[in-house]
Design a protein around this motif. Structure first.
Motif, PDB file in Angstrom:
ATOM      1  N   TYR A 182      17.703   0.303  29.808  1.00  0.00           N
ATOM      2  CA  TYR A 182      16.798   0.107  28.681  1.00  0.00           C
ATOM      3  C   TYR A 182      15.358   0.400  29.084  1.00  0.00           C
ATOM      4  CZ  TYR A 182      20.189  -2.691  25.907  1.00  0.00           C
ATOM      5  OH  TYR A 182      21.263  -3.142  25.183  1.00  0.00           O
ATOM      6  N   ARG A 188      16.956   9.225  30.955  1.00  0.00           N
ATOM      7  CA  ARG A 188      18.352   9.129  30.523  1.00  0.00           C
ATOM      8  C   ARG A 188      18.781   7.673  30.328  1.00  0.00           C
ATOM      9  NH1 ARG A 188      17.212  13.430  29.178  1.00  0.00           N
ATOM     10  NH2 ARG A 188      18.340  15.367  29.530  1.00  0.00           N
ATOM     11  N   SER A 189      17.861   6.908  29.740  1.00  0.00           N
ATOM     12  CA  SER A 189      18.178   5.521  29.395  1.00  0.00           C
ATOM     13  C   SER A 189      19.013   5.490  28.126  1.00  0.00           C
ATOM     14  CB  SER A 189      16.885   4.715  29.205  1.00  0.00           C
ATOM     15  OG  SER A 189      16.143   4.665  30.404  1.00  0.00           O
ATOM     16  N   ASP A 190      19.686   4.370  27.912  1.00  0.00           N
ATOM     17  CA  ASP A 190      20.565   4.250  26.752  1.00  0.00           C
ATOM     18  C   ASP A 190      19.829   3.811  25.494  1.00  0.00           C
ATOM     19  OD1 ASP A 190      23.213   4.667  28.141  1.00  0.00           O
ATOM     20  OD2 ASP A 190      22.458   2.952  29.273  1.00  0.00           O
ATOM     21  N   ALA A 191      18.786   3.014  25.678  1.00  0.00           N
ATOM     22  CA  ALA A 191      18.156   2.423  24.502  1.00  0.00           C
ATOM     23  C   ALA A 191      16.709   2.049  24.770  1.00  0.00           C
ATOM     24  CB  ALA A 191      18.927   1.176  24.063  1.00  0.00           C
ATOM     25  N   ALA A 206      12.524   7.042  27.569  1.00  0.00           N
ATOM     26  CA  ALA A 206      13.965   6.792  27.590  1.00  0.00           C
ATOM     27  C   ALA A 206      14.748   8.094  27.719  1.00  0.00           C
ATOM     28  CB  ALA A 206      14.390   6.042  26.326  1.00  0.00           C
ATOM     29  N   ILE A 207      14.314   9.118  27.004  1.00  0.00           N
ATOM     30  CA  ILE A 207      14.985  10.418  27.109  1.00  0.00           C
ATOM     31  C   ILE A 207      14.808  10.998  28.512  1.00  0.00           C
ATOM     32  CG2 ILE A 207      14.917  12.813  26.316  1.00  0.00           C
ATOM     33  CD1 ILE A 207      14.206  11.681  23.518  1.00  0.00           C
ATOM     34  N   HIS A 232      20.139  14.108  24.511  1.00  0.00           N
ATOM     35  CA  HIS A 232      20.486  12.787  25.042  1.00  0.00           C
ATOM     36  C   HIS A 232      20.160  11.739  23.982  1.00  0.00           C
ATOM     37  CE1 HIS A 232      21.014   9.456  27.811  1.00  0.00           C
ATOM     38  NE2 HIS A 232      19.836   8.985  27.438  1.00  0.00           N
ATOM     39  N   VAL A 242      19.394   8.303  22.269  1.00  0.00           N
ATOM     40  CA  VAL A 242      18.794   7.007  22.567  1.00  0.00           C
ATOM     41  C   VAL A 242      18.846   6.155  21.304  1.00  0.00           C
ATOM     42  CG1 VAL A 242      16.658   5.805  23.182  1.00  0.00           C
ATOM     43  CG2 VAL A 242      17.261   7.929  24.352  1.00  0.00           C
ATOM     44  N   GLY A 288      10.524   6.002  23.465  1.00  0.00           N
ATOM     45  CA  GLY A 288      11.649   6.918  23.300  1.00  0.00           C
ATOM     46  C   GLY A 288      11.534   8.131  24.192  1.00  0.00           C
TER      47      GLY A 288
END
Length: 221
Positions: free
Chosen positions: A3, A115-118, A111-112, A152, A154, A108
């Motif tokens: 995260y 390579r985070s999920d959220a 996160a991209i 990817h 998110v 965001g």
């Protein structure tokens, strides 16, 4: 799960960070943003919180945006911070134009890139409907946009959306949040003023949770 957690330095986001790392098995990175807010000292507390927990933390300087976000007590020196328990009309003075869109968009991007999920933020059931960018429709629309922004995917998560502020305090005490390292006051003085809406809500939350608020307040020893 990986995260990016938006961390203001306040009690709600601090609880989300500590809860995520200590109890939810999340690999977390924390993001704080200087958007020219009157209470920019909250970022000092965000730094202290992440150092205590030992997580990666970035502070992004977008303070130049302040001149574009007038009309709010948080970004416009001509607008006084309202005092007392928030009512709809006084609450409007604290709305920062498009703040959550900006914060979530920056988070965001990180996160991209990682390579985070959220992206996670600490919106909760007590957040006021007067904040347009806290509405469910806003989050749903932005979540769809995130899905189109990159190959990817998110998502946006709000683990506390069904909880009230007192519930968050109780959860924070369970996971060991150092609430003395959090800042809530919108006035950003040497101590919490105890009179603005955020101070009133903070004190009320601790009282309802049956806990002592460790924040220093004006006029108290």
């Amino acid at each position: 799960m990986r995260y990016i957690i938006i961390l203001s330095g306040g009690m709600d986001s601090a609880t989300l960070l500590y809860d995520s790392v200590r109890c939810r098995g999340v690999h977390a990175r924390a993001l704080s943003v200087n958007y020219g807010q009157r209470h920019v000292k909250e970022l000092v507390y965000a730094v202290a919180l992440t150092k205590r927990l030992g997580v990666e933390h970035r502070v992004v300087d977008l303070s130049a945006l302040r001149s574009l976000m007038g009309g709010s007590s948080q970004t416009d020196a001509a607008v006084e911070v309202p005092e007392g328990h928030y009512a709809e009309e006084s609450m409007k003075l604290t709305v920062v134009p498009n703040r959550n869109m900006i914060l979530l968009a920056v988070a965001g991007a990180w996160a991209i890139a990682t390579r985070s999920d959220a992206v996670a933020y600490a919106a909760h059931a007590g957040d006021h409907a007067i904040y347009p960018d806290c509405r469910e429709e806003f989050v749903e629309a932005l979540s769809r946009a995130f899905g189109l922004a990159d190959w990817h995917r998110v998502t946006i998560v709000r683990p506390y959306i069904t909880m009230m502020k007192a519930d968050i305090v109780r959860r924070g005490l369970e996971v060991g949040v150092p609430y003395e390292l959090t800042w809530s006051c919108y006035k950003g003085g040497a101590r919490h003023c105890g009179r603005c809406g955020t101070c009133v809500e903070r004190r009320e939350a601790f009282a309802l949770a049956g806990a002592v608020d460790p924040a220093p307040y004006e006029g108290e020893a």
